[in-house]
Design an enzyme around this catalytic site. Structure first.
Site, PDB file in Angstrom:
ATOM      1  N   SER A   5       0.748  -1.190   0.179  1.00  0.00           N
ATOM      2  CA  SER A   5       0.179   0.044   0.095  1.00  0.00           C
ATOM      3  C   SER A   5       0.814   1.294   0.202  1.00  0.00           C
ATOM      4  O   SER A   5       0.194   2.233  -0.107  1.00  0.00           O
ATOM      5  CB  SER A   5      -0.976   0.035   1.226  1.00  0.00           C
ATOM      6  OG  SER A   5      -2.102  -0.933   0.795  1.00  0.00           O
ATOM      7  N   LYS A  39       0.012   3.899  -2.697  1.00  0.00           N
ATOM      8  CA  LYS A  39      -0.776   4.921  -2.496  1.00  0.00           C
ATOM      9  C   LYS A  39      -0.344   6.125  -2.296  1.00  0.00           C
ATOM     10  O   LYS A  39      -0.833   7.263  -2.367  1.00  0.00           O
ATOM     11  CB  LYS A  39      -1.856   4.512  -1.431  1.00  0.00           C
ATOM     12  CG  LYS A  39      -2.701   3.240  -1.622  1.00  0.00           C
ATOM     13  CD  LYS A  39      -3.857   3.068  -0.497  1.00  0.00           C
ATOM     14  CE  LYS A  39      -4.721   1.758  -0.708  1.00  0.00           C
ATOM     15  NZ  LYS A  39      -3.853   0.486  -0.586  1.00  0.00           N
ATOM     16  N   SER A  58      -6.408   3.607   4.175  1.00  0.00           N
ATOM     17  CA  SER A  58      -5.838   2.840   3.250  1.00  0.00           C
ATOM     18  C   SER A  58      -6.510   2.209   2.311  1.00  0.00           C
ATOM     19  O   SER A  58      -6.591   0.864   1.860  1.00  0.00           O
ATOM     20  CB  SER A  58      -5.036   1.712   3.923  1.00  0.00           C
ATOM     21  OG  SER A  58      -3.728   1.243   2.944  1.00  0.00           O
ATOM     22  N   LYS A 108       2.645   6.394   5.454  1.00  0.00           N
ATOM     23  CA  LYS A 108       1.929   5.567   5.074  1.00  0.00           C
ATOM     24  C   LYS A 108       2.467   4.307   5.266  1.00  0.00           C
ATOM     25  O   LYS A 108       3.505   4.184   5.413  1.00  0.00           O
ATOM     26  CB  LYS A 108       1.750   5.554   3.469  1.00  0.00           C
ATOM     27  CG  LYS A 108       0.811   4.786   2.779  1.00  0.00           C
ATOM     28  CD  LYS A 108      -0.602   5.309   3.162  1.00  0.00           C
ATOM     29  CE  LYS A 108      -1.838   4.116   2.629  1.00  0.00           C
ATOM     30  NZ  LYS A 108      -1.597   2.863   3.520  1.00  0.00           N
TER      31      LYS A 108
END
Length: 380
Positions: free
Chosen positions: A62, A65, A122, A224
């Site tokens: 992720s 992202k 997320s 993140k």
């Protein structure tokens, strides 16, 4: 007549540097954190504080992202979309597996809410919904991601989707993620601050940010987390203490605790043993140069943007500066034109070279001034 260059070693340069003590300061190695790859940089200067396999291509999970939001922020800045604009959720977005913000097919959701769903929760579904809204399809959006990555110099990155779900040849590196995170901090401070939000509620479902450091360290304000079986547990973190921002990238650890503990250890190491200092403000006079055949006898020299340096904590007073400048600089010289080079030296090693530029225009002088300087140059 050949143009000669000379170097001047300047002590206590404008009272900024001194050489009172040249003793080496203790500098331990970075902590061992059990990651496949990591990198620690200063956000302001890009200085590499510590690294391990920083250019190793790995699955980003992720952390993808971060690139997704960069493209979205670009679209917002360029006026292609707005925060209050509504996005119709497609069936593909609704069906996307993995972490979700729980949007519903056919419903309209504001861009800002979808961004919160990506950054805080997320949400893979939110990522696909915005990718489709901006580019028409997720595959076309991935092309945008790769184009922006190339423009930023992310040479180890290939993105196949907007979510980070496993895909063949979907890779990046700690070095590339550092470039990307630094770009978001610098280009989009108004949006970067959303990475510090600890929870977000959508459709009556409250979800916490997966970045544990937001609760552990009040100076951490992003960025993140990521996890897949192939990628392991990953975290891009950033902290700001006083005026110094640190970015850490930790990839491929064995657990959520390992990525959080490792990131915290690297952040603490960076602040304990390194510091970032402002050397010169934009437009500040650093030195001056003789301009031959000019209306002005001398021109002030400086930098056009604030100049910072990152170095071992306690070493600032050991810096020496060396100015390299031509012995015969001829008019016309325009404001902003590089005229000299300033080198900073620590313990005999050159650690920074910065061009010094004319801070004002230096047009050609009168016929008499040019003639006089021509004669003087022959004697020089």
């Amino acid at each position: 007549m050949p143009i000669r260059f000379f170097k001047v070693l300047i002590f206590s340069f404008l009272f900024l540097f001194s050489t009172l003590s040249l003793a080496q300061k203790p500098m331990p190695t970075a902590p061992i954190i059990g990651a496949k790859s990591y990198l620690v940089i200063d956000s302001k200067t890009g200085y590499e504080i510590a690294a391990f396999n920083a250019d190793l291509p790995l699955a980003p999970a992720s952390l993808t992202k971060i690139m997704t939001t960069y493209v979205i922020f670009k679209s917002l800045k360029q006026g292609q979309i707005s925060l209050e604009e509504e996005v119709i959720v497609s069936e593909k977005a609704w069906r996307t597996k993995g972490s979700r913000m729980f949007i519903e097919v056919g419903k309209k959701v504001k861009v800002k809410d979808l961004l919160m769903g990506i950054i805080v929760q997320s949400g893979n579904d939110a990522s696909v919904a915005l990718a489709e809204h901006i580019a028409g399809s997720e595959s076309v959006f991935a092309e945008l991601m790769n184009q922006y990555a190339a423009a930023l110099g992310m040479n180890s990155s290939i993105f196949q989707n907007s979510t980070g779900l496993p895909a063949k040849n979907h890779i990046t590196s700690a070095h590339d993620l550092a470039i990307l995170t630094r770009a978001i901090v610098e280009e989009f401070p108004e949006y970067y601050k959303w990475h510090a939000i600890r929870d977000f509620t959508f459709n009556k479902i409250k979800q916490n940010n997966r970045n544990d450091l937001l609760w552990r360290d009040e100076t951490v304000d992003g960025v993140k987390t990521g996890y897949t079986e192939a990628a392991g547990y990953c975290l891009v973190a950033s902290a700001k203490r006083k005026d110094m921002r640190i970015i850490t990238i930790v990839l491929g650890t064995s657990s959520n605790k390992a990525r959080s503990d490792g990131s915290q250890a690297l952040i603490n190491y960076a602040y304990r043993f390194f510091e970032t200092k402002l050397l010169f403000k934009a437009g500040q006079k650093v030195s001056e140069a003789r301009i031959w055949k000019s209306k002005n006898l001398y021109s002030s020299l400086g930098v056009l943007e604030d100049l910072y340096i990152t170095l071992n904590r306690g070493s600032y007073d050991d810096l020496q500066s060396q100015l390299e400048i031509s012995s015969a600089i001829m008019a016309p010289i325009v404001a902003g034109q590089p005229v000299a080079n300033l080198s900073l030296i620590l313990d005999g090693e050159e650690i920074l070279v910065a061009p010094l530029r004319a801070l004002e225009n230096n047009p050609l002088g009168t016929f008499w001034q040019r003639t006089k300087d021509t004669i003087n140059l022959w004697f020089e």
